[in-house]
Design an enzyme around this catalytic site. Structure first.
Site, PDB file in Angstrom:
ATOM      1  N   CYS A 127       0.829  -1.207   0.000  1.00 32.38           N
ATOM      2  CA  CYS A 127       0.000   0.000   0.000  1.00 32.38           C
ATOM      3  C   CYS A 127       0.869   1.266   0.000  1.00 32.38           C
ATOM      4  O   CYS A 127       1.372   1.652  -1.045  1.00 32.38           O
ATOM      5  CB  CYS A 127      -0.976  -0.032   1.178  1.00 32.38           C
ATOM      6  SG  CYS A 127      -2.338   1.144   0.999  1.00 32.38           S
ATOM      7  N   HIS A 141      -3.539  -5.146   0.163  1.00 32.78           N
ATOM      8  CA  HIS A 141      -3.036  -5.620   1.459  1.00 32.78           C
ATOM      9  C   HIS A 141      -3.142  -7.144   1.481  1.00 32.78           C
ATOM     10  O   HIS A 141      -4.083  -7.696   2.068  1.00 32.78           O
ATOM     11  CB  HIS A 141      -3.866  -5.034   2.605  1.00 32.78           C
ATOM     12  CG  HIS A 141      -3.596  -3.598   2.887  1.00 32.78           C
ATOM     13  ND1 HIS A 141      -2.669  -3.183   3.817  1.00 32.78           N
ATOM     14  CD2 HIS A 141      -4.134  -2.469   2.369  1.00 32.78           C
ATOM     15  CE1 HIS A 141      -2.648  -1.857   3.867  1.00 32.78           C
ATOM     16  NE2 HIS A 141      -3.531  -1.403   2.982  1.00 32.78           N
ATOM     17  N   GLU A 195      -1.721  -9.255   3.202  1.00 32.73           N
ATOM     18  CA  GLU A 195      -1.612  -9.837   4.549  1.00 32.73           C
ATOM     19  C   GLU A 195      -2.975 -10.189   5.139  1.00 32.73           C
ATOM     20  O   GLU A 195      -3.075 -11.052   6.035  1.00 32.73           O
ATOM     21  CB  GLU A 195      -0.872  -8.890   5.502  1.00 32.73           C
ATOM     22  CG  GLU A 195      -1.593  -7.616   5.872  1.00 32.73           C
ATOM     23  CD  GLU A 195      -1.337  -6.447   4.931  1.00 32.73           C
ATOM     24  OE1 GLU A 195      -1.528  -5.284   5.343  1.00 32.73           O
ATOM     25  OE2 GLU A 195      -0.951  -6.706   3.764  1.00 32.73           O
TER      26      GLU A 195
END
Length: 617
Positions: free
Chosen positions: A406, A536, A538
């Site tokens: 990001c 993102h 994750e």
């Protein structure tokens, strides 16, 4: 439907989320289908406008919901996909009740906390608990409900009262309560008085705990004498008192709970055998149990290590990067390395620190220079970004594996523009509104007046450019797929006016949105691993299915041979963690309509206007 409420006493942040997730995981190993709901008693509608140092990271779901980080625990442990409705806040409940009152739904009655707010809470839980969340597409068997905060707080009172009523609504056999309490250790003596006090408060509010989970902040297990004392003074049997001490990894907590008989107790208390679990689900549960045990036991036998420098802005509170840490851990498990994570406050890398705080400056740079890989995660605002840019420059020039997420992705573009293209004043309009060289700009469709829920949020597709299949490391890590889906949370994007110049100079945007207008994945082909993602990734990592970019990053930081091994493995076996029905065109995702995969069509009329046909409509 069976409901298990997890509440907490004495202090907040005691570990309710991990205990709730671990209980759900253990139930899944028996073949049950499990969902989860988190109750946050704050007045915010959602977590989107809170800074990470308030409650930790803001976790983003497929539907764009900005929620508490505990929902990340649920998704990772239970391997489910939740929605924004799985996070209840006081703000959401009050908003719903007030809207009903304005519409006249209460037929002129005086609207009160009891029964209108409490009924609203119970109705919400019953509705959401029945929504399918896993790959079976079937209604769950068990719903774990975690009540945030501490019992006795003013803001949680309506929720406690709602749960008191709820136990009678669903019936004794369908409702169990796990209360998590602190057992402090004072000079070697485990004190039970805080637990006695919180159980007394809980009983006074009309809730009787079925299990008391005693948190011990240290490696010392709960002593038998302490267990007996809590049993005696809290009016429960000794087998209803569980000890949860600190273990080497949170992934051991399910095994710790299992060893104390939690599943046997819940099986009897909730009459779980009556649910008639299919043989297929029983086998899936047994496989999950074996894989989880292999994961945790293998983790204890690691000799090699991999070091990563996390260069961030919110390093004071490690929970600000909870999902990033988990993605790194899961990736380290896969490559059989022990993760050594160096926390670097990005502002400590900036030249001014050499004058004002030389020790911090040198320690920060020592961590960056000594790391096997450099990670720059997401964030907002200009503070610390110059330090991040310096770390990115070092990773690029010294051929150190780099991953930018990001903000890290956007800063990698700015660093390249400044130091390779020679645009010395290149920056983001987020940092300098009237900059003459806005390499990163505010997205045109984003609201400039409202902050909450107005970013580009949720699951979005990325399309790899033609030709990338022959060289793109990221594409390999996603199994060679031409189109991938990851969750987004951003207001700014790469300025289209600079894209051609950036690409011509060697910065390759390997992945873009479906229209080819938004840059979403960058790579340097002649670098061991230099990758940035606007998304993102994750948020979609799983212990047994690590996030591909993080896996590639950790593998590259472990050595070229390790990376090649993992890239080949991913090409053969990668499976996306998303439900089939969620991997659809972005236009469909914006409609918020659940569709079966492959049932949507993008229609374009003679004027070039686009529409979406969903399930034939």
């Amino acid at each position: 439907m069976k409901y298990i409420l997890v509440s907490g006493g004495v202090i907040s942040g005691i570990g309710k989320g991990v205990i709730a997730s671990s209980t759900g995981l253990l139930l899944k190993t028996t073949g049950l289908k499990v969902t989860a709901i988190k109750i946050d008693p704050y007045m915010n509608i959602d977590a989107g406008t809170m800074r990470p140092t308030e409650h930790g990271e803001v976790y983003v779901l497929n539907d764009g919901g900005e929620v508490d980080l505990d929902l990340g625990n649920y998704e990772r442990y239970l391997n489910v996909t939740l929605s924004r409705d799985n996070n209840i806040t006081t703000g959401k409940i009050y908003k719903e009740v007030i809207e009903k009152e304005r519409k006249g739904d209460y037929l002129g009655k005086t609207v009160q906390i009891v029964p209108h707010v409490t009924n609203g809470i119970q109705d919400w839980i019953e509705r959401v608990a029945r929504i399918p969340v896993d790959d079976t597409g079937e209604e769950p068997d068990v719903c774990i409900v975690e009540l945030g905060g501490t019992v006795g707080d003013i803001e949680s009172a309506p929720f406690v009262e709602a749960m008191r009523q709820f136990q009678f609504r669903v019936g004794h056999e369908n409702f169990a309560l796990i209360h998590v309490s602190l057992v402090p250790d004072m000079h070697g003596e485990q004190k039970t008085k805080p637990t006695q006090t919180t159980i007394h408060s809980l009983r006074g509010l009309g809730l009787l705990p079925d299990l008391i989970a005693c948190r011990l902040l240290g490696p010392q297990p709960l002593q038998p004498a302490t267990k007996e004392k809590i049993s005696m003074f809290c009016h429960v049997a000794p087998e209803q008192v569980l000890g949860v001490h600190d273990v080497s990894s949170v992934y051991h907590v399910p095994l710790l709970l299992r060893s104390q008989g939690i599943i046997d107790y819940l099986r009897k208390r909730l009459n779980l055998p009556a649910l008639n679990i299919s043989e297929v689900m029983v086998r899936k549960g047994e496989t999950l149990q074996k894989r989880w045990k292999d994961l945790t036991t293998g983790q204890e036998r690691l000799f090699d290590s991999v070091s990563v420098a996390l260069v961030g802005k919110y390093t004071d509170l490690k929970d600000s990067y909870m999902s990033v840490i988990k993605a790194l851990e899961h990736s380290a498990f896969r490559v059989h390395r022990k993760l050594i994570l160096h926390w670097v406050e990005s502002s400590d890398l900036e030249p001014e620190m050499q004058e004002s705080h030389p020790a911090k400056y040198h320690d920060a740079w020592r961590a960056v220079v000594g790391a096997g890989g450099i990670l720059v995660p997401g964030g907002f605002g200009s503070r610390g970004t110059e330090g991040m840019l310096l770390a990115i420059k070092y990773a690029r020039e010294q051929k150190i594996p780099f991953l930018g997420i990001c903000l890290g992705f956007q800063l990698a573009v700015i660093e390249w523009a400044r130091n390779v293209l020679g645009i010395s004043d290149a920056t983001s309009s987020e940092f300098l509104l009237e900059t003459p060289s806005p390499v990163i700009i505010f997205m045109p469709e984003i609201s400039k007046t409202h902050m909450g829920g107005t970013m580009r949020l949720g699951l979005r597709p990325t399309v790899f450019e033609e030709g990338t299949e022959s060289w793109s490391r990221v594409r390999k890590l996603y199994g060679g797929a031409g189109k991938i889906w990851e969750r987004h949370r951003h207001r700014y994007e790469v300025n289209p006016e600079y894209v051609q110049r950036l690409q011509d100079s060697g910065l390759i945007f390997a992945g873009k949105d479906e229209k080819g207008e938004r840059m979403q994945v960058l790579e340097l082909p002649d670098h061991p691993f230099f990758v940035g993602l606007q998304a993102h990734p994750e948020f979609c990592t799983r212990p047994l299915n690590p996030s591909p970019p993080f896996l590639g990053f950790v593998a590259a930081a472990s050595g070229p041979a390790v990376f090649e091994e993992q890239a080949d493995y991913q090409l053969r076996s990668f499976t996306p963690p998303h439900p089939e029905g969620s991997m659809v065109a972005e236009a469909v995702l914006r409609l918020g309509i659940p569709v079966a995969h492959g049932k949507e069509k993008i229609l374009i009329n003679g004027s070039g206007e686009a529409g979406v046909q969903v399930n034939g409509h």
